[in-house]
Design an enzyme around this catalytic site. Structure first.
Site, PDB file in Angstrom:
ATOM      1  N   ARG A 192      25.758  47.944  39.742  1.00 37.41           N
ATOM      2  CA  ARG A 192      25.509  46.510  39.895  1.00 37.41           C
ATOM      3  C   ARG A 192      26.794  45.783  40.273  1.00 37.41           C
ATOM      4  NH1 ARG A 192      22.673  43.478  35.245  1.00 37.41           N
ATOM      5  NH2 ARG A 192      22.517  41.900  36.898  1.00 37.41           N
ATOM      6  N   CYS A 251      29.187  39.122  32.535  1.00 34.16           N
ATOM      7  CA  CYS A 251      28.170  40.149  32.797  1.00 34.16           C
ATOM      8  C   CYS A 251      27.168  39.522  33.761  1.00 34.16           C
ATOM      9  CB  CYS A 251      27.520  40.609  31.499  1.00 34.16           C
ATOM     10  SG  CYS A 251      26.758  39.282  30.536  1.00 34.16           S
TER      11      CYS A 251
END
Length: 294
Positions: A192, A251
């Protein structure tokens, strides 16, 4: 496992990072302890609450990530904006949190959701908060009791004292990320971070200048937190000489970043800050740059 620290103005010692199942089991009937079930599934938002209803640690209340630990999403926020402090204070009051309440948060196993509550409690001034290492999985593996009873807690009037210095916004990140004496650590998985896959957000990649530090590297093979010395070594590598109080954790939406902040506390490295909006907020403004390589 950190030793309990002396509480603020209470007669109780407090746990401020992690507790194990033995410690929690010894306090199941302690009226000064509150257990909070934070189980959640981003793909199935109702699953955690359903799991709580099917069986939870005796005495635990349930905290829903979207409803209790976040504010509603807007066009300029990430997926899990910080809760309004007064709304969060009312939630804590409903759960019966007082100045001498030891709060223990847990989730299914690795602590990624429980760490969010841990950080939020610190943000509003309540330091007597810890995470059950290994979560519900460790609890049941130790053959501890499970209950379906919904506890009745005596409500309190919780006074929130939010500390603005504990988190940064997108403008602060943009101003600091390219400075050599600041470090932005991204807790997402490498694929990611590099933009190879993006299951949750509309844009793939990462903030230019960030370093990848997956939250999974905080954990041992059994799903519990690694030893403090191992955590310290890994963070020192990622920080590359940058001070703890100049380190920012992010995040996808400000949830697993709290896992990094908890791990740093376990490692004896306090002072890092949360980029609360994280990647899902960063990409709401197309003027902000995106990177897909280290």
């Amino acid at each position: 496992m950190s030793a309990p620290a002396q509480g603020l103005a209470t007669r109780f010692a407090m746990h401020t990072t992690l507790v194990d199942t033995d410690t929690l089991a010894a306090h199941l009937t302690d009226p000064h302890w509150l257990i909070v079930d934070c189980r959640f599934d981003l793909a199935q938002p109702a699953a955690g609450e359903a799991a709580y209803g099917a069986g939870h640690i005796p005495g635990a209340v349930y905290a829903h990530l979207d409803r209790d630990l976040s504010s509603p999403i807007t066009a300029t926020t990430g997926r899990h904006p910080l809760p309004d402090p007064e709304h969060f204070a009312r939630t804590l009051g409903r759960w019966g949190v007082g100045a001498d309440t030891q709060v223990i948060a847990y989730d299914a196993d690795n602590g990624m959701y429980a760490a969010r509550l841990w950080w939020l409690l610190r943000w509003v001034g309540h330091r007597a908060a810890a995470v059950l290492d290994g979560g519900f999985k460790a609890w049941t593996a130790a053959n501890r009791p499970v209950s379906t009873e919904i506890p009745a807690r005596q409500p309190t009037q919780f006074q929130a004292r939010p500390d603005r210095d504990l988190w940064v916004d997108a403008d602060q990140v943009q101003a600091r990320v390219q400075q050599p004496d600041w470090r932005l650590l991204d807790a997402r998985a490498p694929e990611r971070f590099l933009g190879k896959v993006e299951p949750l957000d509309k844009v793939a990649g990462h903030v230019p200048g960030a370093r990848n530090h997956p939250f999974s590297t905080n954990l041992s093979s059994d799903g519990r937190f690694s030893a403090p010395e191992d955590l310290r070594r890994r963070y020192e590598q990622s920080q590359a000489g940058v001070a703890d109080d100049h380190t920012i954790a992010m995040c996808g939406s400000g949830v697993t970043a709290c896992h990094l902040l908890l791990a740093m506390e376990v490692a004896g490295k306090p002072g890092a800050r949360l980029y609360a909006g994280s990647w899902s907020e960063w990409i709401t403004d197309p003027r902000r740059s995106v990177a897909t390589t280290d």
